[in-house]
Scaffold this motif. Sequence first.
Motif, PDB file in Angstrom:
ATOM      1  N   GLN A 324       0.833  -1.208   0.000  1.00 26.89           N
ATOM      2  CA  GLN A 324       0.000   0.000   0.000  1.00 26.89           C
ATOM      3  C   GLN A 324       0.864   1.254   0.000  1.00 26.89           C
ATOM      4  O   GLN A 324       0.628   2.197  -0.769  1.00 26.89           O
ATOM      5  CB  GLN A 324      -0.911   0.010   1.228  1.00 26.89           C
ATOM      6  CG  GLN A 324      -1.706   1.297   1.397  1.00 26.89           C
ATOM      7  CD  GLN A 324      -2.278   1.456   2.797  1.00 26.89           C
ATOM      8  OE1 GLN A 324      -2.261   0.515   3.586  1.00 26.89           O
ATOM      9  NE2 GLN A 324      -2.762   2.638   3.119  1.00 26.89           N
ATOM     10  N   HIS A 329      -1.497   3.869  -2.307  1.00 24.90           N
ATOM     11  CA  HIS A 329      -2.936   3.656  -2.177  1.00 24.90           C
ATOM     12  C   HIS A 329      -3.452   4.363  -0.926  1.00 24.90           C
ATOM     13  O   HIS A 329      -2.751   4.438   0.083  1.00 24.90           O
ATOM     14  CB  HIS A 329      -3.256   2.163  -2.071  1.00 24.90           C
ATOM     15  CG  HIS A 329      -3.169   1.447  -3.384  1.00 24.90           C
ATOM     16  ND1 HIS A 329      -3.101   0.071  -3.496  1.00 24.90           N
ATOM     17  CD2 HIS A 329      -3.145   1.914  -4.660  1.00 24.90           C
ATOM     18  CE1 HIS A 329      -3.038  -0.266  -4.759  1.00 24.90           C
ATOM     19  NE2 HIS A 329      -3.070   0.831  -5.485  1.00 24.90           N
ATOM     20  N   THR A 335      -5.682  -1.761  -1.759  1.00 31.40           N
ATOM     21  CA  THR A 335      -4.629  -2.691  -2.169  1.00 31.40           C
ATOM     22  C   THR A 335      -5.155  -4.115  -2.246  1.00 31.40           C
ATOM     23  O   THR A 335      -4.908  -4.839  -3.219  1.00 31.40           O
ATOM     24  CB  THR A 335      -3.450  -2.626  -1.180  1.00 31.40           C
ATOM     25  OG1 THR A 335      -3.017  -1.269  -1.060  1.00 31.40           O
ATOM     26  CG2 THR A 335      -2.293  -3.491  -1.649  1.00 31.40           C
TER      27      THR A 335
END
Length: 382
Positions: A324, A329, A335
């Motif tokens: 991540q 993200h 993710t």
Amino acid sequence: MASVEKRVRNGKQTWLARWRDPDGRQRKRSFARKVDADRFLAKVNAEMLRGEYVDPSDPTTFREYAERWRVSQVHRPTTQAHVETNLRRHVYPHFGDRRLNSVRPSEIQSWVTRLTATLSPATVQVLHGIVASIYKSAIRDRHVNASPCEGTKLPKKQPREVVPLRTEIVHSIAETIPERYHALVVLAAGTGMRQGECFGLTLDRIDFMRGTVRVDRQLVHLARKEPVLAPPKTIASHRTIPLPTVVVTALVEHVRRYPITHPEGLIFTDDDGKPLRRTAFSREIWRPTLAAVPDAPAGTGMHDLRHYYASLLIRHGESVKTVQSRLGHATAAETLDTYAHLWPDSAETTRDAVDQVLGRTSTERTDREDVTLRSPSATSRP
């Protein structure tokens, strides 16, 4: 004060409802029957008491209000352009000239159904979300007291499982693409940076000594304007990524062969030293390269290099939080929604864990029982 008056004109009898709105302005509306006028005034009074009153004769069109809403939003330049384009292409032709308070839920549903025939479910959801946001704002501004977007049935997105590129295909792309863009492919595959982040990379964002790259900008493209550097997609997209040796080597060689001449210090430019444009790069560089790469999956884009990077991290045991962080993200859920199927299946691990505990206990109990059965005292009588 609200009142109902009887009026006769040319032998025709009507009933005139009068009232003052919350701003103190005199309002009136004509009805053919007194009972309808009384009911209307009762409804108006109730709405004013609840703070839900809206002017039933408000002439504001959807387009007029949507444009005021659009320019007042705190959006990134790319989002502003995206919203303007979607409204102009897909919303205004249907509702632009309609009074804002005249659009009905059934009409919104019909519009969504028509869009679904030609657009992807994700695009339809975005368009409906824009219109819903406009009506949500209109409720706060008391142009309407309810949104026609409530309860709309939207098409569902079909799950699409990411299939990472094979390493040999990534190598082939890097070797086939014009030399000027070799390091660009290595950077994207070795860091997972988005296309705009790669295009907007400047020399001062790279720490060659520590082997890191700081991502805090991207190159954005606006209609009929020159590309500009702007903040990345989200707050979470601001990140520092470790640079593998292969990426550092490729970048050093690129800077040596193609000295930086752009005023902003862009590392990757076209042959004229200008910023890379997505459409031109795709048409003139990326697609011809893929056409020359055997076994390259159809529709492969630069974003697939980002998926490839994520798959390498997962294959080598990195956690969800690490993946991540590297990809930028916003949440771990994002993710997992994209890459959960790439993490190794835990079925065998689960079996081994249970067998190591319960299996050992069961074996030990069996051994004790066998010893007891073989013991002379177990078979002798008192």
